[in-house]
Every structure is written in C-alpha cells, then in structure tokens.
Design a protein around this motif. Structure first.
Motif, PDB file in Angstrom:
ATOM      1  N   HIS A   1      -5.492  22.155  -4.843  1.00 50.14           N
ATOM      2  CA  HIS A   1      -5.022  21.503  -6.068  1.00 50.14           C
ATOM      3  C   HIS A   1      -4.924  19.987  -5.962  1.00 50.14           C
ATOM      4  CE1 HIS A   1      -4.122  25.333  -7.933  1.00 50.14           C
ATOM      5  NE2 HIS A   1      -3.439  25.706  -6.875  1.00 50.14           N
ATOM      6  N   GLY A   2      -4.951  19.420  -4.767  1.00 47.39           N
ATOM      7  CA  GLY A   2      -4.854  17.977  -4.639  1.00 47.39           C
ATOM      8  C   GLY A   2      -3.533  17.448  -5.171  1.00 47.39           C
ATOM      9  N   GLU A   3      -3.591  16.323  -5.880  1.00 47.61           N
ATOM     10  CA  GLU A   3      -2.396  15.648  -6.395  1.00 47.61           C
ATOM     11  C   GLU A   3      -1.886  16.358  -7.650  1.00 47.61           C
ATOM     12  OE1 GLU A   3      -0.574  13.221  -5.279  1.00 47.61           O
ATOM     13  OE2 GLU A   3      -1.758  11.753  -4.166  1.00 47.61           O
ATOM     14  N   ALA A   4      -1.375  17.553  -7.467  1.00 43.91           N
ATOM     15  CA  ALA A   4      -0.957  18.371  -8.603  1.00 43.91           C
ATOM     16  C   ALA A   4       0.193  17.740  -9.376  1.00 43.91           C
ATOM     17  CB  ALA A   4      -0.564  19.763  -8.117  1.00 43.91           C
ATOM     18  N   GLN A   5       1.137  17.145  -8.671  1.00 45.11           N
ATOM     19  CA  GLN A   5       2.305  16.560  -9.344  1.00 45.11           C
ATOM     20  C   GLN A   5       1.909  15.342 -10.179  1.00 45.11           C
ATOM     21  OE1 GLN A   5       5.261  17.894  -9.485  1.00 45.11           O
ATOM     22  NE2 GLN A   5       5.024  19.495  -7.934  1.00 45.11           N
ATOM     23  N   ARG A   6       1.043  14.492  -9.649  1.00 41.15           N
ATOM     24  CA  ARG A   6       0.574  13.331 -10.415  1.00 41.15           C
ATOM     25  C   ARG A   6      -0.186  13.791 -11.664  1.00 41.15           C
ATOM     26  NH1 ARG A   6       0.715   8.156  -8.068  1.00 41.15           N
ATOM     27  NH2 ARG A   6       0.729   8.028  -5.791  1.00 41.15           N
ATOM     28  N   THR A   7      -1.053  14.779 -11.493  1.00 35.83           N
ATOM     29  CA  THR A   7      -1.848  15.269 -12.618  1.00 35.83           C
ATOM     30  C   THR A   7      -0.949  15.845 -13.702  1.00 35.83           C
ATOM     31  OG1 THR A   7      -3.673  15.772 -11.111  1.00 35.83           O
ATOM     32  CG2 THR A   7      -3.721  16.815 -13.273  1.00 35.83           C
ATOM     33  N   TYR A   8       0.059  16.597 -13.300  1.00 40.72           N
ATOM     34  CA  TYR A   8       0.980  17.192 -14.265  1.00 40.72           C
ATOM     35  C   TYR A   8       1.728  16.110 -15.047  1.00 40.72           C
ATOM     36  CZ  TYR A   8       4.843  19.955 -16.120  1.00 40.72           C
ATOM     37  OH  TYR A   8       5.765  20.547 -16.944  1.00 40.72           O
TER      38      TYR A   8
ATOM     39  N   GLN B   1       0.825  -1.202   0.000  1.00 38.71           N
ATOM     40  CA  GLN B   1       0.000   0.000   0.000  1.00 38.71           C
ATOM     41  C   GLN B   1       0.859   1.252   0.000  1.00 38.71           C
ATOM     42  OE1 GLN B   1      -2.675  -0.323   3.341  1.00 38.71           O
ATOM     43  NE2 GLN B   1      -4.084  -1.674   2.246  1.00 38.71           N
ATOM     44  N   ARG B   2       1.962   1.243   0.742  1.00 44.71           N
ATOM     45  CA  ARG B   2       2.827   2.422   0.808  1.00 44.71           C
ATOM     46  C   ARG B   2       3.395   2.774  -0.561  1.00 44.71           C
ATOM     47  NH1 ARG B   2       5.148  -0.094   5.373  1.00 44.71           N
ATOM     48  NH2 ARG B   2       7.120  -0.387   4.250  1.00 44.71           N
ATOM     49  N   ARG B   3       3.694   1.769  -1.355  1.00 44.11           N
ATOM     50  CA  ARG B   3       4.313   2.019  -2.658  1.00 44.11           C
ATOM     51  C   ARG B   3       3.396   2.798  -3.591  1.00 44.11           C
ATOM     52  NH1 ARG B   3       6.748  -3.215  -1.971  1.00 44.11           N
ATOM     53  NH2 ARG B   3       5.005  -4.212  -3.042  1.00 44.11           N
ATOM     54  N   ARG B   4       2.099   2.729  -3.388  1.00 41.58           N
ATOM     55  CA  ARG B   4       1.148   3.436  -4.236  1.00 41.58           C
ATOM     56  C   ARG B   4       0.986   4.901  -3.836  1.00 41.58           C
ATOM     57  NH1 ARG B   4      -2.765   0.363  -6.932  1.00 41.58           N
ATOM     58  NH2 ARG B   4      -4.372   1.894  -6.399  1.00 41.58           N
ATOM     59  N   LEU B   5       1.482   5.248  -2.665  1.00 44.82           N
ATOM     60  CA  LEU B   5       1.210   6.569  -2.110  1.00 44.82           C
ATOM     61  C   LEU B   5       2.253   7.585  -2.570  1.00 44.82           C
ATOM     62  CD1 LEU B   5       0.342   5.644   1.590  1.00 44.82           C
ATOM     63  CD2 LEU B   5      -1.241   5.958  -0.323  1.00 44.82           C
ATOM     64  N   SER B   6       1.795   8.764  -2.925  1.00 50.80           N
ATOM     65  CA  SER B   6       2.683   9.892  -3.185  1.00 50.80           C
ATOM     66  C   SER B   6       3.115  10.494  -1.849  1.00 50.80           C
ATOM     67  CB  SER B   6       1.956  10.946  -4.009  1.00 50.80           C
ATOM     68  OG  SER B   6       0.922  11.535  -3.233  1.00 50.80           O
ATOM     69  N   PRO B   7       4.156  11.340  -1.837  1.00 53.07           N
ATOM     70  CA  PRO B   7       4.502  12.028  -0.589  1.00 53.07           C
ATOM     71  C   PRO B   7       3.334  12.812   0.016  1.00 53.07           C
ATOM     72  CG  PRO B   7       6.287  12.243  -2.168  1.00 53.07           C
ATOM     73  CD  PRO B   7       5.142  11.596  -2.902  1.00 53.07           C
TER      74      PRO B   7
ATOM     75  N   LEU C   1      -1.726   6.436 -21.318  1.00 60.16           N
ATOM     76  CA  LEU C   1      -1.918   6.806 -19.919  1.00 60.16           C
ATOM     77  C   LEU C   1      -2.116   5.566 -19.057  1.00 60.16           C
ATOM     78  CD1 LEU C   1      -4.300   9.894 -20.183  1.00 60.16           C
ATOM     79  CD2 LEU C   1      -1.812   9.842 -20.069  1.00 60.16           C
ATOM     80  N   SER C   2      -1.555   5.609 -17.875  1.00 59.17           N
ATOM     81  CA  SER C   2      -1.731   4.526 -16.916  1.00 59.17           C
ATOM     82  C   SER C   2      -3.061   4.692 -16.187  1.00 59.17           C
ATOM     83  CB  SER C   2      -0.589   4.533 -15.902  1.00 59.17           C
ATOM     84  OG  SER C   2      -0.923   3.777 -14.757  1.00 59.17           O
ATOM     85  N   PRO C   3      -3.971   3.704 -16.277  1.00 58.77           N
ATOM     86  CA  PRO C   3      -5.228   3.806 -15.520  1.00 58.77           C
ATOM     87  C   PRO C   3      -5.002   3.959 -14.025  1.00 58.77           C
ATOM     88  CG  PRO C   3      -5.344   2.045 -17.144  1.00 58.77           C
ATOM     89  CD  PRO C   3      -3.913   2.495 -17.094  1.00 58.77           C
ATOM     90  N   THR C   4      -3.974   3.274 -13.497  1.00 54.08           N
ATOM     91  CA  THR C   4      -3.677   3.400 -12.067  1.00 54.08           C
ATOM     92  C   THR C   4      -3.239   4.813 -11.724  1.00 54.08           C
ATOM     93  OG1 THR C   4      -3.043   1.075 -11.909  1.00 54.08           O
ATOM     94  CG2 THR C   4      -2.245   2.553 -10.185  1.00 54.08           C
ATOM     95  N   ALA C   5      -2.342   5.380 -12.550  1.00 53.88           N
ATOM     96  CA  ALA C   5      -1.881   6.743 -12.294  1.00 53.88           C
ATOM     97  C   ALA C   5      -3.040   7.729 -12.374  1.00 53.88           C
ATOM     98  CB  ALA C   5      -0.795   7.120 -13.296  1.00 53.88           C
ATOM     99  N   PHE C   6      -3.943   7.524 -13.331  1.00 53.13           N
ATOM    100  CA  PHE C   6      -5.102   8.416 -13.415  1.00 53.13           C
ATOM    101  C   PHE C   6      -5.975   8.295 -12.178  1.00 53.13           C
ATOM    102  CE2 PHE C   6      -9.593   9.038 -14.418  1.00 53.13           C
ATOM    103  CZ  PHE C   6      -9.575  10.360 -14.819  1.00 53.13           C
ATOM    104  N   GLY C   7      -6.246   7.059 -11.751  1.00 52.82           N
ATOM    105  CA  GLY C   7      -7.085   6.858 -10.576  1.00 52.82           C
ATOM    106  C   GLY C   7      -6.509   7.476  -9.317  1.00 52.82           C
TER     107      GLY C   7
END
Length: 242
Positions: A79-86, A47-53, A98-104
């Motif tokens: 802005h929420g997960e601005a870095q992931r969105t960018y 679970q930790r590996r999926r988490l952003s800082p 696009l990665s479906p996981t990254a989008f989710g």
C-alpha cells in the motif's frame, strides 16, 4: 532455481530497531512498542520534516547498508504511503485544495524517490507494487536484476497500518515495519546468507491481505540464521548462513 547472497540486513518496527532487539524479540523477551519514531538524525532537519514515519523507517534501515555506496534500490510495498493518500482523499471529499507537495509525497514511488535524493543515489531506484505476494514480487525482481549483471543492490519492504475506513474489507498491519536487505550476486563470505529461490508447486502461503505482517517471518529467519519461507504461487526462499 536462482541463487544470490544476502550480505547484511536491517529492520525496524516500533520498539525493535537493531540486531540485539530483534534477537530478544525472537526469543520472546521483547515486544513491540505502541508508538515510536525511527531515528533519521543522519539527515538534515529540513529533509526530516518532509518524511512520514513510514519513510523514516525506510531511511533508517537503508542508510546503514549503503555506507556511502551508490547502488540500485528496489522498494516493495503493498500500500505504500497509505496514510498520506487517505489524507488527500479526505481533502478531495471535502472539496479542499490539494497540496502538490503532499501529492508528490503520497505516490507509490515517493519513498524510493526520497531515498535516492536524500542519500545521493544515482543508480536505478525502483518501486514495486507488492500485490498479494509482496515478498515473492520483490525477491523475483531482485534475483532477475542480479542475474542480469547488477553486482549489488538493496531490496526493501515496508508497510504501515491502514486507515480505519479500509478495515472492513482488508487486513492491515498493526504497526509500521521496514526491512532492508543488501544483496549480491557473487558467492558470499562467512557470516553472510546463501539465498535460493526454488519453485515448489506444493508450497503455499497466505497472501499479504491474509498475513499483513508478512515481513516478520523473513526477519525471524534472518535472526535464526536459516529458514525456508513460502513466498506464494509455488515459490520458496531458502536461507542459510555460511
């Protein structure tokens, strides 16, 4: 006027992560670190590996306040997960798949969804787009939930620095910061905060786009044990430790 209780709080920023750290920060004895990773060791490694800082900071501040309880969570961010969105937008511009996981994991309710899954929360888990006055939006929504009969809940704010591309037309936080409050509608005990939302048409405050470190005045008042925060649009939050 709306009244409720802040019974406990946690906040995280790089280099400042517990009550002692925040007290030293308030006294000017401790500054923020350039980089740090929030401690999410209470979660399984997968679970930790999926988490952003940013989501780790949200987890790290929410987990101690839940104590195994299943209560509603309200997460508020501009802005929420601005870095992931960018990163996803860069892939679109490069015509990459696009990665479906990254989008989710990039959508605005991604962090509160991960909180509910990882921490076993089956109560309502809500994400609020903070707009220009995120503290105002979060506290008004939370006060309404408590007034409608929610006995206790978590209210959370979190932000991260924006990608450089956006900095020409908006202000950005300098660092990740997450703040989580445990709220109750009932009268509080000694050592808890009495919180009052008061409408004062003369009260003014910069918007989050003018004061991107908007969580720090709130944290400062919590460390001090009292304070009156201008939330915007004529609203103030008055805090006083019982």
């Amino acid at each position: 006027m709306s009244e409720f209780t802040i019974s406990a709080w946690r906040a995280w920023a790089p280099g400042v992560s517990d009550a002692t750290d925040w007290l030293r920060w308030r006294r000017g004895e401790l500054g923020f670190a350039d980089q740090a990773i929030p401690d999410a060791s209470f979660l399984p490694a997968m679970q930790r590996r999926r988490l952003s800082p940013l989501s780790k900071a949200a987890m790290a501040t929410a987990y101690p306040l839940l104590s195994g309880c299943d209560i509603p969570i309200l997460c508020c961010s501009v802005h929420g997960e601005a870095q992931r969105t960018y990163a996803l937008l860069q892939d679109v511009a490069a015509s990459e798949p696009l990665s479906p996981t990254a989008f989710g994991l990039s959508v605005h309710n991604a962090i509160v969804g991960q909180l509910s899954i990882s921490l076993g929360i089956r109560s309502p888990a809500l994400a609020l787009a903070g707009g220009e006055y995120p503290l105002l939006g979060g506290f008004l929504e939370a006060a309404a939930m408590l007034a409608e009969g929610t006995p206790e809940m978590l209210l959370q704010f979190y932000e991260e620095p924006l990608p450089e591309l956006y900095l020409h037309n908006t202000e950005s936080p300098k660092r990740i910061c997450a703040t989580t409050l445990h709220l109750r509608g009932a009268y509080g005990k000694e050592g808890e905060f009495s919180a009052r939302l008061v409408h004062n048409p003369q009260a003014t405050t910069p918007s989050a786009f003018e004061q991107p470190e908007y969580q720090l005045p709130l944290i400062g008042a919590l460390v001090d044990g009292e304070g009156a925060l201008s939330l915007g649009q004529g609203w103030q939050l008055a805090l006083e430790m019982r």
